[in-house]
Design an enzyme around this catalytic site. Structure first.
Site, PDB file in Angstrom:
ATOM      1  N   HIS A  58       3.296  -2.992  -5.807  1.00  0.00           N
ATOM      2  CA  HIS A  58       2.262  -2.491  -5.709  1.00  0.00           C
ATOM      3  C   HIS A  58       1.690  -1.250  -7.324  1.00  0.00           C
ATOM      4  CE1 HIS A  58      -0.210  -4.256  -1.859  1.00  0.00           C
ATOM      5  NE2 HIS A  58       1.405  -3.983  -1.796  1.00  0.00           N
ATOM      6  N   ASN A 131      -4.306  -5.454   2.448  1.00  0.00           N
ATOM      7  CA  ASN A 131      -4.033  -7.163   1.838  1.00  0.00           C
ATOM      8  C   ASN A 131      -5.241  -7.328   1.798  1.00  0.00           C
ATOM      9  OD1 ASN A 131      -1.638  -5.835   0.630  1.00  0.00           O
ATOM     10  ND2 ASN A 131      -0.303  -7.218   2.014  1.00  0.00           N
TER      11      ASN A 131
END
Length: 489
Positions: A58, A131
């Site tokens: 990320h 997510n």
């Protein structure tokens, strides 16, 4: 060191043989994970320290501030104060990100998107780390470093290798559901504003009476779902690598504040044991027919950060940041992340990362006995740094934030308990059969394009991957096999 079938024995960093590298040690087959599982902790801690200074995963992201407003009464299920009344508002910071790319990678790529939220509540910060997909590739945190290694650069070639990606996925059939999502029409969102968000994990809600419920969060985009084809994404990534970050910033600057309708699925705690499949398995969704989504709120993003590094790069999120009335479930992946996320931030940003402006509580005030370390600002002055004390220091409440979970059975490296309808392929097949014919064609084309990149001498990797999709749906497997053969000549 002894070998197993001619292969060297896997060991810990200190050389001790590893008995089980597939399943984390838990308190009984369905219970929470144990701190004594040093193989798991060593793998996660070492994995968190593999890159510096950007995030290991990320790394590429964008963020914004906003407001969460309660629109539905949920007091029957949770005593969380920020959810206590319809109309109540809470400041939020959101960070969206790709998973595998580094800090300089393009936004428009086929990759899951992180959907992380920090709620600045009156009872402390609540972090919800999710997510844009409701499921994930694996179900045990011991495999997370292995999985991410396949998505990152190969240690020999220095590039992402299709052999590694598909070798792991083929040998990990539980990934079939998520891979079907990833290579479908939602695999490359057109922007951060045009995608849904999901908690993916199951969490516990506890009401004032102490009753426990299992919940999943859904954030449904009010802008509508929009994705890019592989061809559109390739062109956009080359023309504007910052496309998604730019879109979010410019939309907010122009007063087009993106928003999401927030829903939850609620399962009474007593339902979990007899549910048809393991409700804590991160590779599966709860069908809406079983537990219909209930609208509870609205998320709006309406303020851009003033400094990307200070507020986006230094923002930290941890699923271990709970508030009263919300807690963890026995989801093994969640249990691993309760440790791994905080550990990653303590390493990457510093032991006092939670006290940076973007991370510290904005309404509540933190009272701890933690002192010193990198970034420490001396806020405690000369106050005592131990407990118990007779100097009027902070004391415990005696009331747990969430309800206890009953466990049984011996400790050990247990696989997740199987329920009567548990398998790795059914929900992937269900997802495929929900698609239109045009969507199926694009899915097969996307999968075939990726599989065709596997080395010519590794037909076994291709066959194994196609076999998994065939077990999900015979038509999908047949079409994919033909498409891959055509591309590979």
């Amino acid at each position: 060191m002894a070998t197993q079938n001619g292969r060297p024995t896997l060991t810990t960093e200190s050389g001790a043989p590893v008995a089980d590298n597939q399943n984390s040690e838990s308190a009984g087959p369905g219970g929470p994970l144990l701190v004594q599982d040093q193989q798991l902790l060593e793998k996660l801690a070492r994995f968190n320290r593999e890159r510096i200074p950007e995030r290991v995963v990320h790394a590429r992201g964008a963020g914004a501030y906003g407001t969460f407003t309660v629109t539905g009464d949920v007091t029957a299920w949770t005593r969380a104060d920020f959810l206590s009344a319809v109309g109540k508002q809470t400041e939020v910071f959101a960070r969206f990100s790709t998973v595998a790319g580094n800090l300089g990678a393009a936004d428009a790529v086929r990759d899951p998107r992180g959907f992380a939220l920090k709620f600045y509540t009156e009872e402390g910060n609540y972090d919800l780390v999710g997510n844009n997909t409701p499921v994930f590739f694996i179900k045990d945190p011991s495999k997370f470093p292995d999985f991410i290694h396949t998505q990152k650069r190969d240690p020999y070639t220095g590039s992402q290798e299709a052999d590694n990606v598909w070798d792991f996925w083929g040998l990990s059939p539980e990934s079939t559901h998520q891979v079907t999502w990833l290579f479908g029409d939602r695999g490359i969102p057109s922007s951060y504003r045009h995608m849904n968000g999901y908690s993916s994990h199951t969490y516990q809600w506890t009401n004032e009476a102490g009753e426990a419920f299992w919940v999943k969060y859904h954030f449904k985009t009010d802008q509508g779902i929009a994705g890019l084809t592989a061809q559109e994404a390739t062109a956009l990534a080359g023309l504007d690598p910052d496309s998604h970050q730019r879109d979010l910033r410019e939309a907010i600057e122009g007063g087009e504040f993106p928003s999401w309708t927030v829903q939850v699925q609620v399962m009474p705690a007593a339902d979990a044991a007899a549910y048809r499949f393991n409700p804590f398995d991160l590779t599966k969704v709860w069908p809406h027919a079983d537990y219909p989504p209930i609208e509870i709120g609205r998320l709006e993003l309406n303020r851009n950060p003033r400094n990307v590094f200070a507020e986006v790069e230094q923002s930290v999120f941890s699923p271990a940041h709970f508030v009263p009335g919300i807690g963890p479930s026995p989801d093994k992946m969640l249990q691993g992340r309760l440790f791994a996320y905080g550990d990653a931030h303590r390493y990457r940003v510093g032991i006092n990362a939670d006290q940076l402006p973007v991370n510290r509580p904005h309404v509540a005030e933190a009272h701890t006995y933690g002192r010193d370390g990198h970034l420490y600002d001396g806020r405690h002055a000369g106050a005592k740094n131990y407990e118990p004390n007779s100097a009027n220091g902070p004391v415990q409440t005696g009331r747990p934030l969430w309800a206890a979970t009953e466990v049984s059975g011996p400790t050990g490296d247990h696989a997740a308990p199987l329920h009567r309808e548990d398998d790795d392929f059914a929900q992937a097949g269900d997802l495929y059969r929900l698609m239109t014919e045009v969507e199926k064609e694009r899915l097969v084309d996307n999968l075939a394009g990726s599989l065709a990149a596997v080395s010519a001498g590794r037909g076994d990797i291709v066959e194994r991957a196609v076999g998994n999709f065939r077990r999900a749906d015979a038509d999908l497997g047949s079409r994919l096999e033909a498409a891959v053969k055509q591309r590979r000549g």
